[in-house]
Scaffold this motif. Structure first.
Motif, short mmCIF file in Angstrom:
data_model
loop_
_atom_site.label_atom_id
_atom_site.label_comp_id
_atom_site.label_asym_id
_atom_site.label_seq_id
_atom_site.Cartn_x
_atom_site.Cartn_y
_atom_site.Cartn_z
N ILE A 1 0.46 9.80 -1.77
CA ILE A 1 0.25 8.73 -3.10
C ILE A 1 0.25 7.34 -2.20
O ILE A 1 -0.62 6.51 -2.70
CB ILE A 1 1.40 8.73 -4.07
N TYR A 2 0.80 7.33 -1.04
CA TYR A 2 0.89 6.00 -0.51
C TYR A 2 0.75 6.05 1.06
O TYR A 2 1.23 7.25 1.64
CB TYR A 2 2.42 5.26 -0.50
N GLN A 3 -0.09 5.46 1.67
CA GLN A 3 -0.42 5.48 3.24
C GLN A 3 0.47 4.31 3.76
O GLN A 3 -0.09 2.94 3.58
CB GLN A 3 -1.90 5.25 3.52
N HIS A 4 1.43 4.74 4.62
CA HIS A 4 2.12 3.65 5.28
C HIS A 4 1.45 3.13 6.50
O HIS A 4 1.09 3.95 7.35
CB HIS A 4 3.49 4.21 5.55
N ILE A 5 1.04 1.85 6.76
CA ILE A 5 0.56 1.25 7.91
C ILE A 5 1.87 0.57 8.58
O ILE A 5 2.24 -0.33 8.09
CB ILE A 5 -0.43 0.35 7.66
N ARG A 6 2.02 0.97 9.61
CA ARG A 6 3.19 0.86 10.63
C ARG A 6 2.80 -0.74 11.04
O ARG A 6 1.68 -1.09 11.86
CB ARG A 6 3.59 1.49 11.64
N HIS A 7 3.70 -1.59 11.09
CA HIS A 7 3.55 -3.15 11.52
C HIS A 7 3.61 -2.96 13.21
O HIS A 7 4.28 -2.26 13.44
CB HIS A 7 4.75 -3.90 11.13
N PRO A 8 2.72 -3.81 13.54
CA PRO A 8 2.97 -3.42 15.35
C PRO A 8 3.84 -4.18 15.87
O PRO A 8 4.43 -3.50 16.92
CB PRO A 8 1.52 -4.60 15.84
N ARG A 9 4.87 -4.83 15.19
CA ARG A 9 5.95 -5.25 15.93
C ARG A 9 7.20 -4.06 16.01
O ARG A 9 7.94 -4.14 16.88
CB ARG A 9 6.80 -6.53 15.02
N ILE A 10 6.90 -3.08 15.36
CA ILE A 10 8.00 -1.91 15.21
C ILE A 10 7.67 -1.17 16.71
O ILE A 10 8.77 -1.16 17.15
CB ILE A 10 7.69 -1.08 14.04
N ALA A 11 6.76 -1.08 17.00
CA ALA A 11 6.36 -0.48 18.39
C ALA A 11 7.12 -1.28 19.58
O ALA A 11 7.79 -0.69 20.40
CB ALA A 11 4.90 0.25 18.70
N LEU B 1 10.30 9.04 0.51
CA LEU B 1 9.04 8.75 -0.43
C LEU B 1 7.84 9.59 -0.28
O LEU B 1 7.13 10.08 -1.36
CB LEU B 1 8.63 7.49 -0.33
N ALA B 2 7.38 9.96 0.83
CA ALA B 2 6.66 10.72 1.28
C ALA B 2 6.59 12.38 0.74
O ALA B 2 5.84 12.99 0.11
CB ALA B 2 5.99 10.92 2.79
N LEU C 1 5.68 16.22 -3.85
CA LEU C 1 6.06 16.85 -4.76
C LEU C 1 5.37 16.43 -6.11
O LEU C 1 5.00 17.01 -7.06
CB LEU C 1 7.62 16.79 -5.20
N LEU C 2 5.19 15.18 -6.44
CA LEU C 2 4.60 14.27 -7.63
C LEU C 2 2.94 15.05 -7.68
O LEU C 2 2.60 15.26 -8.59
CB LEU C 2 4.48 13.04 -7.53
N SER C 3 2.30 14.98 -6.47
CA SER C 3 1.00 15.55 -6.17
C SER C 3 0.96 16.90 -6.91
O SER C 3 -0.11 17.15 -7.73
CB SER C 3 0.28 15.26 -4.85
N ARG C 4 1.91 17.71 -6.43
CA ARG C 4 1.87 19.29 -6.66
C ARG C 4 2.16 19.27 -8.37
O ARG C 4 1.38 20.23 -9.02
CB ARG C 4 2.85 20.06 -6.10
N ILE C 5 3.06 18.87 -9.02
CA ILE C 5 3.30 18.58 -10.19
C ILE C 5 2.11 18.30 -10.99
O ILE C 5 1.41 18.74 -12.09
CB ILE C 5 4.49 17.67 -10.72
N ALA C 6 1.45 17.09 -10.50
CA ALA C 6 0.13 16.61 -11.44
C ALA C 6 -0.96 17.62 -11.36
O ALA C 6 -1.52 18.03 -12.09
CB ALA C 6 -0.37 15.19 -10.53
N ALA C 7 -1.11 18.40 -10.14
CA ALA C 7 -2.13 19.38 -10.12
C ALA C 7 -1.71 20.40 -10.87
O ALA C 7 -2.85 21.15 -11.75
CB ALA C 7 -2.28 19.66 -8.75
N PRO D 1 -6.04 13.85 -9.33
CA PRO D 1 -5.33 13.65 -8.21
C PRO D 1 -5.02 12.25 -8.10
O PRO D 1 -5.77 11.13 -8.65
CB PRO D 1 -6.16 13.88 -7.06
N VAL D 2 -3.81 11.72 -7.73
CA VAL D 2 -3.26 10.43 -7.65
C VAL D 2 -4.00 9.81 -6.49
O VAL D 2 -4.02 10.27 -5.48
CB VAL D 2 -1.92 10.07 -7.61
N PRO D 3 -4.63 8.60 -6.79
CA PRO D 3 -5.38 7.84 -5.63
C PRO D 3 -4.41 7.27 -4.80
O PRO D 3 -3.24 6.93 -5.08
CB PRO D 3 -5.87 6.57 -6.27
N VAL D 4 -4.74 7.15 -3.42
CA VAL D 4 -3.86 6.87 -2.19
C VAL D 4 -3.75 5.29 -2.64
O VAL D 4 -4.65 4.55 -2.77
CB VAL D 4 -4.62 7.14 -0.93
#
Length: 168
Positions: A3-13, A129-130, A135-141, A147-150
């Protein structure tokens, strides 16, 4: 599908490669002369910035106190201001600054480790959360929902500089 796509901040690396900055990290080591000068400065600072040096300066200053007393009030005031306070307080102030600097270094290191621990915990929360998204996507299906949009975070740009001050 997440449902959510995490984009890691460059400072983390970059942060993973970092460690707390120590005073020794800031010394110039590019030549033998600079290394020697740094070593001499540290030895002198450690010696002058000690209470033993303050006591030695105080005893040394007391040698001229009898002459100042014989010369009168103006000489006593001058002796206290120009000789005793300047020489003795120099060492005492350096001792205090060394103590405060050590405390600041400990606080900075603790803050660094706290931030690292927080980043670690946040990574685990993202994993949790992922798993929930899956699990939420499987329940929804199963119940026939679309399908829940990203959901993306468009405000976070992957190409952004990890140091906002660097781009100014």
């Amino acid at each position: 599908m997440a449902i959510y796509q995490h984009i890691r901040h460059p400072r983390i690396a970059a942060r993973r490669a970092d460690r707390p900055v120590k005073v020794a990290d800031l010394f110039r080591r590019d030549s033998a002369v600079n290394r020697f000068n740094t070593k001499v400065a540290l030895v002198i600072t450690a010696a002058v910035g000690s209470m033993w040096c303050a006591y030695a300066f105080a005893l040394f200053d007391l040698i001229s106190l009898p002459d100042a007393i014989r010369a009168g009030t103006a000489a006593i005031v001058s002796w206290v201001a120009q000789t005793f306070l300047q020489l003795v307080l120099l060492s005492i102030i350096m001792v205090g600054q060394n103590v405060q600097g050590a405390a600041a270094d400990k606080r900075a290191e603790a803050t660094f480790h706290d931030a690292s621990a927080t980043l670690h915990e946040v990574a685990h929360v993202q994993g949790h959360l992922a798993a929930q998204d899956e699990l939420l996507s499987r329940i929804a299906a199963k119940i026939g929902l679309d399908p829940v949009p990203v959901i993306d975070n468009p405000g976070l740009d992957e190409t952004a500089s990890p140091d906002p001050e660097a781009s100014q």
